[in-house]
Design a protein around this motif. Structure first.
Motif, PDB file in Angstrom:
ATOM      1  N   MET A 272       0.825  -1.204   0.000  1.00 24.68           N
ATOM      2  CA  MET A 272       0.000   0.000   0.000  1.00 24.68           C
ATOM      3  C   MET A 272       0.863   1.259   0.000  1.00 24.68           C
ATOM      4  O   MET A 272       0.555   2.246  -0.675  1.00 24.68           O
TER       5      MET A 272
ATOM      6  N   ILE B 238     -14.227  -2.315   7.384  1.00 26.75           N
ATOM      7  CA  ILE B 238     -12.900  -2.860   7.698  1.00 26.75           C
ATOM      8  C   ILE B 238     -12.880  -3.418   9.117  1.00 26.75           C
ATOM      9  O   ILE B 238     -12.409  -4.540   9.367  1.00 26.75           O
TER      10      ILE B 238
ATOM     11  N   SER C  56     -12.488  -1.228   0.614  1.00 28.88           N
ATOM     12  CA  SER C  56     -12.489  -1.256   2.079  1.00 28.88           C
ATOM     13  C   SER C  56     -12.922  -2.623   2.589  1.00 28.88           C
ATOM     14  O   SER C  56     -12.355  -3.150   3.556  1.00 28.88           O
TER      15      SER C  56
ATOM     16  N   LYS D  96     -10.031  -4.866   2.291  1.00 29.03           N
ATOM     17  CA  LYS D  96      -9.078  -4.671   3.380  1.00 29.03           C
ATOM     18  C   LYS D  96      -9.520  -5.438   4.628  1.00 29.03           C
ATOM     19  O   LYS D  96      -8.684  -5.934   5.384  1.00 29.03           O
TER      20      LYS D  96
ATOM     21  N   PHE E 151      -5.145  -6.405   0.659  1.00 27.54           N
ATOM     22  CA  PHE E 151      -4.692  -5.060   0.320  1.00 27.54           C
ATOM     23  C   PHE E 151      -4.294  -4.946  -1.143  1.00 27.54           C
ATOM     24  O   PHE E 151      -4.245  -3.855  -1.703  1.00 27.54           O
TER      25      PHE E 151
ATOM     26  N   GLU F  81      -6.852  -3.116  -3.766  1.00 23.51           N
ATOM     27  CA  GLU F  81      -6.799  -1.659  -3.955  1.00 23.51           C
ATOM     28  C   GLU F  81      -5.532  -1.258  -4.691  1.00 23.51           C
ATOM     29  O   GLU F  81      -5.569  -0.417  -5.603  1.00 23.51           O
TER      30      GLU F  81
END
Length: 518
Positions: A17, A70, A146, A149, A154, A157
């Motif tokens: 990220m 999340i 989200s 996540k 991850f 995204e």
């Protein structure tokens, strides 16, 4: 699924990220520069306003649903209840659809109040269509990633954002070569926003992440709903307070070009802050949470005191360096037509640097369950900003907006620091902080001398670099650091043997001369 939450997996996710964030910021900045140079200040101001408005509507449409998803999806998986995770996903998704519809209707109802300045003969229907498409596309996308996540995916995204950013860069490059008008860039912006939905849906399906229409059990909902309510409040306050008032009033009362200058400076300042402090910000909240569980308030207060030192150190580097290099950055990247953004960037960088420790105060209030106090500060910031903006922008235009932003940030920062110390019984390291400001003052003297003796844009850029190097070089001699700081730095450098092996002996010798505490 529990393997997705192993420490090594989470670290890889954090690194992924962080890397994707840096790449996206760099490419996004390049896209901004290309469009700004292609269309000119007035048209770019209109483009910036549409992008800003769309972003604010997305935040309001997502409100607290992303954070709540999340939190409770990952928690359900931690209890080995994947069915509960799917139920939370479905329950929040239904509310996400409702919020998107509500925001779309509200936007259309308020359309006459939200029209970009100087829109002139351009179709208001076109403006509405671009904003609505980008709102719906980005809101659904951000909710989807989200949820991913929450499953510790991850990569969804990171991969989707990098893909869309690359596609956007290619499209903008083609439009620049074709000499396209503003409407073409806005159409591309809407199209890329819409493609985010397809990217998220495809990656979620491949990951096997699907919602369930069943309602979560009453016990879970009893905890989920209050958390969602508080998160909604804080998110809406953030959306309204994140330079939104100044941007809207500049568009309404001053003009499109000034919106562009303001947005350029805000984006560059935000980028500088993120590049300098994102690592510290990322680890701060979990570190405080662990300390609070292990040793209570006293342990957390020690972390806060150290964090304030670190944030102030980074903030003074940012404030001094950017104040000198701002002219070169704006001129080289955007051109002389965007010169009014120079003073705006200088002011925002100085204010942002001086108030960088605000992130530490927010973290400790969240850790110690003082969300109500955070909300009060956030509301106070909005009120002060609104009053200052309404008083200053009609009279002073762009610089009135900058002054309103600066006044609100500084007043709230000082109040934040004072009340946090009083409520949580925190002792700040005032001696070390004073030493940092002394180091900054000493580093400024030769930098100012250079600018005075050799006037010019490039001498200012050299002065900014000189200031940063002198400030960092003076810091070990003025009582800013303690022994544990050097030991921590040595541990970090040990991961990079080529550098660590050379620096470690010096750090060991230096740490022996440092105090145990400040």
């Amino acid at each position: 699924m529990s393997g997705a939450f192993r420490k090594d997996t989470l670290v890889r996710g954090a690194l992924l990220m962080t890397g994707s964030t840096y790449i996206n910021y760099a490419v996004g900045l390049l896209i901004s520069v290309l469009i700004a140079r292609a269309v000119g200040p007035d048209a770019f101001g209109g483009y910036s306003y549409v992008v800003w408005l769309s972003g604010m509507l997305v935040v309001l449409a997502n409100n607290g649903l992303n954070t709540t998803g999340i939190r409770f999806i990952s928690e359900s998986l931690g209890r080995d209840e994947p069915q509960a995770a799917r139920e939370v996903h479905g329950w929040l998704l239904r509310r996400q659809h409702l919020c998107m519809v509500i925001m779309a209707v509200a936007f259309v109802a308020c359309l006459p109040l939200l029209e970009p300045a100087g829109w002139g003969e351009r179709s208001l229907v076109f403006f509405a269509a671009v904003t609505l498409v980008s709102l719906l596309g980005k809101a659904y996308y951000l909710f989807s990633v989200s949820v991913a996540k929450g499953y510790a995916r991850f990569d969804i995204e990171a991969v989707s954002t990098l893909s869309m950013t690359a596609l956007n860069l290619v499209g903008v490059g083609a439009l620049v070569l074709a000499g396209a008008p503003l409407s073409a860039y806005l159409t591309l912006f809407a199209a890329i926003s819409l493609l985010h939905i397809a990217a998220a849906a495809l990656l979620l399906r491949r990951a096997g992440i699907r919602p369930d229409r069943a309602v979560p059990d009453a016990t879970l909902l009893a905890r989920l709903k209050p958390h969602l309510a508080w998160t909604v409040v804080l998110t809406i306050i953030y959306a309204l307070g994140n330079k939104s008032i100044e941007t809207y009033l500049l568009n309404t009362l001053v003009g499109a070009a000034d919106v562009g200058f303001f947005v350029i400076a805000a984006s560059l300042t935000r980028g500088g802050i993120d590049l300098l402090s994102s690592g510290l910000t990322t680890v701060l909240l979990p570190a405080m949470g662990h300390a609070y569980g292990a040793g209570g308030q006293a342990r957390v207060n020690l972390i806060l005191a150290d964090s304030v030192r670190y944030f102030t150190f980074l903030g003074l580097i940012l404030a001094g360096a950017v104040a000198f290099v701002a002219e070169a950055v704006i001129t080289v990247m955007y051109g002389t037509d965007y010169a009014p953004a120079i003073l705006v960037l200088q002011t925002m960088a100085v204010v942002g640097g001086l108030t960088l420790s605000e992130g530490a105060f927010a973290a400790i209030l969240a850790t110690t369950e003082n969300q109500k106090l955070r909300a009060i500060f956030a509301v106070g910031a909005i009120v002060i900003t609104a009053v200052a903006a309404l008083l200053l922008i009609p009279r002073y235009g762009l610089m009135g907006a900058v002054a309103a932003h600066a006044v609100a940030r500084l007043v709230i920062f000082l109040a934040f620091a004072a009340i946090t110390a009083r409520v949580l019984k925190v002792r700040y390291p005032f001696r070390a902080l004073a030493a940092q400001f002394m180091a900054a003052g000493l580093a400024l003297l030769p930098a100012f001398a250079l600018v005075h003796l050799v006037p010019g844009m490039w001498s200012k850029a050299v002065a900014g670099t000189l200031y940063a190097l002198l400030f960092v070089g003076l810091s070990p001699w003025l009582g800013i650091w303690k022994r544990q700081d050097m030991q921590t730095l040595a541990g970090l450098l040990a991961r990079f043997p080529r550098v660590g092996d050379r620096v470690a002996p010096w750090l060991r010798r230096w740490s022996e001369r440092l105090p145990e505490d400040l």
